[in-house]
Design an enzyme around this catalytic site. Structure first.
Site, mmCIF file in Angstrom:
data_model
loop_
_atom_site.group_PDB
_atom_site.id
_atom_site.type_symbol
_atom_site.label_atom_id
_atom_site.label_comp_id
_atom_site.label_asym_id
_atom_site.label_seq_id
_atom_site.Cartn_x
_atom_site.Cartn_y
_atom_site.Cartn_z
ATOM 1 N N LYS A 111 -25.294 -4.017 -2.253
ATOM 2 C CA LYS A 111 -26.535 -4.740 -2.523
ATOM 3 C C LYS A 111 -26.840 -4.778 -4.004
ATOM 4 O O LYS A 111 -27.326 -5.786 -4.521
ATOM 5 C CB LYS A 111 -27.705 -4.117 -1.751
ATOM 6 N N LYS A 171 -28.167 -10.534 8.762
ATOM 7 C CA LYS A 171 -29.347 -11.410 8.771
ATOM 8 C C LYS A 171 -29.747 -11.835 7.371
ATOM 9 O O LYS A 171 -30.538 -12.755 7.204
ATOM 10 C CB LYS A 171 -30.509 -10.771 9.541
ATOM 11 N N LYS A 193 -19.131 -8.647 7.955
ATOM 12 C CA LYS A 193 -20.093 -8.311 9.000
ATOM 13 C C LYS A 193 -21.146 -9.411 9.134
ATOM 14 O O LYS A 193 -21.619 -9.935 8.130
ATOM 15 C CB LYS A 193 -20.777 -6.990 8.616
HETATM 16 P P1 TYM Z 1 -30.600 -3.501 9.823
HETATM 17 O O1 TYM Z 1 -31.978 -4.034 9.845
HETATM 18 O O2 TYM Z 1 -29.648 -4.027 8.819
HETATM 19 O O3 TYM Z 1 -29.919 -3.707 11.232
HETATM 20 C C1 TYM Z 1 -30.549 -3.281 12.417
HETATM 21 C C2 TYM Z 1 -29.536 -2.738 13.409
HETATM 22 O O4 TYM Z 1 -28.565 -3.729 13.740
HETATM 23 C C3 TYM Z 1 -27.258 -3.218 13.532
HETATM 24 N N1 TYM Z 1 -26.403 -4.313 13.067
HETATM 25 C C4 TYM Z 1 -25.227 -4.668 13.631
HETATM 26 N N2 TYM Z 1 -24.556 -4.178 14.676
HETATM 27 C C5 TYM Z 1 -23.385 -4.777 14.999
HETATM 28 N N3 TYM Z 1 -22.874 -5.840 14.319
HETATM 29 C C6 TYM Z 1 -23.524 -6.362 13.258
HETATM 30 N N4 TYM Z 1 -23.037 -7.402 12.606
HETATM 31 C C7 TYM Z 1 -24.766 -5.763 12.874
HETATM 32 N N5 TYM Z 1 -25.660 -6.038 11.884
HETATM 33 C C8 TYM Z 1 -26.646 -5.133 12.022
HETATM 34 C C9 TYM Z 1 -27.424 -2.158 12.466
HETATM 35 O O5 TYM Z 1 -26.359 -1.226 12.484
HETATM 36 C C10 TYM Z 1 -28.735 -1.537 12.856
HETATM 37 O O6 TYM Z 1 -28.556 -0.609 13.892
HETATM 38 N N6 TYM Z 1 -30.957 0.946 7.615
HETATM 39 C C11 TYM Z 1 -31.185 0.231 8.855
HETATM 40 C C12 TYM Z 1 -32.627 0.273 9.322
HETATM 41 C C13 TYM Z 1 -33.198 1.634 9.475
HETATM 42 C C14 TYM Z 1 -32.882 2.575 10.487
HETATM 43 C C15 TYM Z 1 -33.723 3.708 10.241
HETATM 44 C C16 TYM Z 1 -32.002 2.571 11.554
HETATM 45 C C17 TYM Z 1 -34.145 2.213 8.693
HETATM 46 N N7 TYM Z 1 -34.473 3.450 9.148
HETATM 47 C C18 TYM Z 1 -33.658 4.834 11.053
HETATM 48 C C19 TYM Z 1 -31.951 3.692 12.365
HETATM 49 C C20 TYM Z 1 -32.773 4.808 12.110
HETATM 50 C C21 TYM Z 1 -30.820 -1.226 8.640
HETATM 51 O O7 TYM Z 1 -30.784 -1.725 7.557
HETATM 52 O O8 TYM Z 1 -30.640 -1.918 9.770
#
Ligand code: TYM
Length: 339
Positions: free
Chosen positions: A116, A202, A199
């Site tokens: 990022k 969003k 990957k």
């Molecule tokens: P974020 O918002 O990027 O994504 C949310 C969840 O979706 C999963 N994910 C995917 N799984 C499979 N294939 C993909 N292409 C894909 N893109 C996204 C992510 O692995 C995630 O589970 N850091 C985290 C948010 C967060 C969080 C937390 C998660 C903040 N605090 C505490 C768990 C526990 C994030 O950016 O997710």
């Protein structure tokens, strides 16, 4: 079993764009499956979204949208606690405390930070981006979480969370539960339809990259018809990088239908890539239909969502403040005493 005896699960999604089928397959769908067996906390992590520039009106709208999509995906607010991260100030407070105990080297090593940060002008990279994993660790540790259901891309952040918890426990005595990562059996890493070696994300703006949960049926089908494949004709599950597009389509199909790889390969035997794309597009459209219907119902009656989030914040606050009090005590912060 009473509620208090269940192990805890915590997870979250950033309200920083349109939720994709990657988010659903990697995270949300698992959450739905876990809400009976665990005491679940599902958070809309708005503070994490601030690590990159956000438009205020957009952030506000997306925060509510993501919460509504949790419910539309099948998370029952009567079973799981749904809340907004910034409603529970313990998250920011613990993040500050833990950031004071985090070696900078641990943070510079994070691949998400490197990715990022490299996409922004060096001077405009906020300190929050570096500290992002500490806030995530705080989210998880505040709830004495046993399991964190996430996609494959969050592995390194989970390892960091465990390292940090261990460091704290070692310095100040047993305080935090060490959380385990829970990965889905299928679809832990859904790839972009336009580039099956990246990957699905969003925050990627390229048209045709991601299928969004709120895409209309014809848009979903069109995106699948245009998915990048290869010049061959074999329809098999494979690790071969040049067949990543076909493998990704098959993986999505497997995640959506729950069929075995063998059955799926048999079904597509003798069929062409056009058939594959059409079949997967239709399966995903069917999956999204009920979800979208529930989402639009919720959007029409906004009061219900507000009430769920208010209740969620209250419940989350209770649990989080218990852990935070222990932390404050352990590290020597003086509490308020009145005579
Ligand atoms: P974020 O918002 O990027 O994504 C949310 C969840 O979706 C999963 N994910 C995917 N799984 C499979 N294939 C993909 N292409 C894909 N893109 C996204 C992510 O692995 C995630 O589970 N850091 C985290 C948010 C967060 C969080 C937390 C998660 C903040 N605090 C505490 C768990 C526990 C994030 O950016 O997710």
């Amino acid at each position: 079993m009473t509620q208090g005896m269940k192990e805890r699960v915590f997870s979250g999604v950033q309200p920083s764009g349109n939720l994709t089928i990657g988010n659903y397959i990697g995270a949300l769908r698992q959450w739905v499956a876990e809400q009976d067996a665990y005491e679940c906390f599902f958070c809309v992590v708005d503070l994490h979204s601030l690590t990159v520039p956000q438009d205020p009106a957009q952030l506000r709208a997306k925060t509510r949208e993501v919460a509504a999509l949790y419910i539309a995906s099948g998370i029952d607010p009567e079973k799981a606690t749904i809340f907004v991260q910034s409603h529970v100030s313990a998250h920011s407070e613990l993040a500050w405390i833990l950031s004071c105990m985090t070696p900078l080297g641990w943070l510079y090593r994070m691949t998400q930070f490197k990715d990022k940060a490299s996409k922004q002008q060096q001077e405009s990279v906020g300190a929050g981006l570096l500290n992002y994993p500490t806030l995530m660790a705080s989210d998880i540790l505040l709830y004495q979480t046993h399991g964190v259901p996430v996609g494959d891309d969050q592995k390194q952040h989970l390892e960091y969370t465990r390292d940090l918890a261990q460091r704290f426990n070692h310095l100040y005595g047993e305080t935090f539960t060490l959380p385990d990562i829970i990965l889905p059996k299928t679809g832990a890493r859904i790839m972009g339809l336009d580039n099956p070696n990246a990957k699905m994300s969003k925050s990627e703006v390229a048209e045709g990259h991601a299928v969004y949960l709120l895409d209309k049926p014809d848009v979903v089908k069109k995106k699948f018809m245009r998915a990048v494949t290869d010049s061959g004709r074999e329809i098999n599950f494979t690790e071969a990088p040049e067949k990543a597009g076909v493998n990704n389509l098959l993986t999505i199909y497997q995640a959506v239908t729950g069929q075995s790889q063998q059955d799926i390969e048999m079904y597509f035997e003798g069929k062409g890539y056009g058939d594959l794309k059409k079949t997967v597009g239709e399966a995903v459209t069917e999956l999204l239909k009920p979800l979208q219907a529930r989402y639009h119902e919720l959007a029409d009656e906004g009061g219900y969502l507000d009430e769920v989030l208010a209740r969620g914040a209250e419940k989350a606050c209770e649990v989080a403040s218990t852990t935070l009090s222990q932390v404050r005590e352990r590290i020597g912060l003086v509490g308020v005493h009145r005579n």
